[in-house]
Write an enzyme that holds these catalytic residues in place. Sequence first.
Site, PDB file in Angstrom:
ATOM      1  N   ASN A 127      13.286  61.176  50.020  1.00  0.00           N
ATOM      2  CA  ASN A 127      12.930  60.398  51.216  1.00  0.00           C
ATOM      3  C   ASN A 127      13.450  61.059  52.481  1.00  0.00           C
ATOM      4  OD1 ASN A 127      14.798  58.515  53.009  1.00  0.00           O
ATOM      5  ND2 ASN A 127      15.847  58.769  51.044  1.00  0.00           N
ATOM      6  N   SER A 193      23.385  60.398  56.187  1.00  0.00           N
ATOM      7  CA  SER A 193      21.948  60.531  55.939  1.00  0.00           C
ATOM      8  C   SER A 193      21.485  61.907  56.398  1.00  0.00           C
ATOM      9  CB  SER A 193      21.173  59.462  56.708  1.00  0.00           C
ATOM     10  OG  SER A 193      19.813  59.827  56.749  1.00  0.00           O
ATOM     11  N   LYS A 228      30.425  55.981  54.447  1.00  0.00           N
ATOM     12  CA  LYS A 228      29.555  56.480  53.367  1.00  0.00           C
ATOM     13  C   LYS A 228      29.381  57.977  53.527  1.00  0.00           C
ATOM     14  CE  LYS A 228      25.141  55.629  51.074  1.00  0.00           C
ATOM     15  NZ  LYS A 228      24.027  54.672  50.924  1.00  0.00           N
TER      16      LYS A 228
HETATM   17  C1  LIG Z   1      13.965  55.432  50.273  1.00  0.00           C
HETATM   18  C2  LIG Z   1      15.439  55.457  50.485  1.00  0.00           C
HETATM   19  C3  LIG Z   1      15.977  55.053  51.695  1.00  0.00           C
HETATM   20  C4  LIG Z   1      17.346  55.075  51.894  1.00  0.00           C
HETATM   21  N1  LIG Z   1      17.853  54.643  53.084  1.00  0.00           N
HETATM   22  C5  LIG Z   1      19.201  54.620  53.276  1.00  0.00           C
HETATM   23  C6  LIG Z   1      19.744  54.123  54.469  1.00  0.00           C
HETATM   24  O1  LIG Z   1      19.036  53.668  55.363  1.00  0.00           O
HETATM   25  N2  LIG Z   1      21.089  54.165  54.613  1.00  0.00           N
HETATM   26  C7  LIG Z   1      21.934  54.634  53.627  1.00  0.00           C
HETATM   27  O2  LIG Z   1      23.150  54.620  53.810  1.00  0.00           O
HETATM   28  N3  LIG Z   1      21.426  55.095  52.467  1.00  0.00           N
HETATM   29  C8  LIG Z   1      20.094  55.083  52.281  1.00  0.00           C
HETATM   30  N4  LIG Z   1      19.581  55.539  51.095  1.00  0.00           N
HETATM   31  C9  LIG Z   1      20.524  56.084  50.083  1.00  0.00           C
HETATM   32  C10 LIG Z   1      20.910  55.042  49.047  1.00  0.00           C
HETATM   33  O3  LIG Z   1      21.588  53.954  49.614  1.00  0.00           O
HETATM   34  C11 LIG Z   1      21.800  55.686  47.966  1.00  0.00           C
HETATM   35  O4  LIG Z   1      23.002  56.120  48.556  1.00  0.00           O
HETATM   36  C12 LIG Z   1      21.135  56.873  47.301  1.00  0.00           C
HETATM   37  O5  LIG Z   1      19.753  56.668  47.148  1.00  0.00           O
HETATM   38  C13 LIG Z   1      21.727  57.157  45.908  1.00  0.00           C
HETATM   39  O6  LIG Z   1      21.565  56.052  45.047  1.00  0.00           O
HETATM   40  P1  LIG Z   1      20.368  55.934  43.979  1.00  0.00           P
HETATM   41  O7  LIG Z   1      20.340  57.193  43.196  1.00  0.00           O
HETATM   42  O8  LIG Z   1      20.693  54.698  43.183  1.00  0.00           O
HETATM   43  O9  LIG Z   1      19.118  55.743  44.780  1.00  0.00           O
HETATM   44  C14 LIG Z   1      18.207  55.516  50.860  1.00  0.00           C
HETATM   45  C15 LIG Z   1      17.673  55.910  49.636  1.00  0.00           C
HETATM   46  C16 LIG Z   1      16.307  55.884  49.436  1.00  0.00           C
HETATM   47  C17 LIG Z   1      15.746  56.296  48.100  1.00  0.00           C
END
Ligand SMILES: Cc1cc2nc3c(=O)[nH]c(=O)nc-3n(C[C@H](O)[C@H](O)[C@H](O)COP(=O)(O)O)c2cc1C
Length: 377
Positions: A127, A193, A228
């Site tokens: 993303n 991010s 984070k």
């Molecule tokens: C589509 C998408 C949007 C995300 N947007 C944010 C965000 O706005 N802020 C943030 O801190 N992390 C964001 N993340 C990261 C997630 O919170 C998480 O840290 C990361 O995806 C790893 O976890 P996972 O493997 O369970 O997805 C986003 C992840 C995805 C897939």
Amino acid sequence: MDIYRTTIRPILFSGLKVDPEWAHQQSLALLSWIGQYQNQFPVSRIEHQLKSVFSINSTRLSQTLWGLSFPNPVGLAAGFDKDGVAAGIWHSFGFGFAELGTVTLHPQPGNPRPRLFRLLQDQAVLNRMGFNNQGAAALATRLSQHTQAVSLPIGINLGKSKITPLEAAAKDYLASFRQLKAWGDYFVVNVSSPNTPGLRSLQNATQLSQILEALQTENQGDKPLLVKIAPDLEWEAIADILELAQTYQLAGIIATNTTIRRDGLSTTVISRTGNLVTEEAGGISGAPLRQRSTEVIRWIYQQTQGQLPIIGVGGIFTPEDAWEKITAGACLIQTYTGWVYEGPGMVRRILEGLLQRLDVAGFNSLSEAVGSQVDRV
Ligand SMILES: Cc1cc2nc3c(=O)[nH]c(=O)nc-3n(C[C@H](O)[C@H](O)[C@H](O)COP(=O)(O)O)c2cc1C
């Protein structure tokens, strides 16, 4: 039988070539609608049904952290419900807490589409949303109207507005925090991010300390404040952040955000764009991130002698993945990509699996499992 995995997911993921962002928005609109009318018949019945199917209660899984009661350790990760439109519904899907945002001071549209891609072979998502959100004031207004309905600890994840120069970042975070302080149970400084130009440079000790100084001066110890971090930081940079955590009395660290690395992926080309995955900007989440985020959690737990709470996130799909993060030192965990792939039954499956593992390990409660596989240094 799990209808999501056998029927809904195959349709959403391939059959109709549904745009993942469109599917996400539709799901969120439905959840928002249920949340809005959850106290009115007949929606109250639907909500009740969801809760009985998807959630379980066990005091063995509950914890009190920062004075907040977490009914279980599995939370919704930031990014899923950026504007808090479904803030009142996450408990019905079994979650023990939910993190809203990332929200920025100024409303912003995010990056041009397409900006969200599923990498099916890798059980991953790429993303580059770029903090699309309605802004801090809109989130504050929404949460102020829904206080009755939100029954879980709610985190609010703050980011820098794209139009704000990096030098003015501290003011930008502070203005968001002021607007939202009353409405979050804990707050997260998101400096990790990969999709806002220069944002990750704010992880640098000098710049981060300015942000933390501003926020903690305003906060006066009132709300737990976490940072984070990215999985791509070197150990030295993480050590610097841990030092700041002590200086500024942070409540914890969230490890980790998405990765900019592309190694180890089976996917070579993103079919929607025809471009090589190595050429597409954005962060990878899901299975490819699992090992690295656990490594970061374990390292932080070791360095801090387990004294600093860690929220572990990255590639959690199964009870095994959750147990790995918890025993590596995470007292809470979060999921985004796993929930998309595994569906709404995932949290309950994880919680049931955790209870089984507590039995096998001979632990009474989840807190005994936290960091239990880490050699203290
Ligand atoms: C589509 C998408 C949007 C995300 N947007 C944010 C965000 O706005 N802020 C943030 O801190 N992390 C964001 N993340 C990261 C997630 O919170 C998480 O840290 C990361 O995806 C790893 O976890 P996972 O493997 O369970 O997805 C986003 C992840 C995805 C897939």
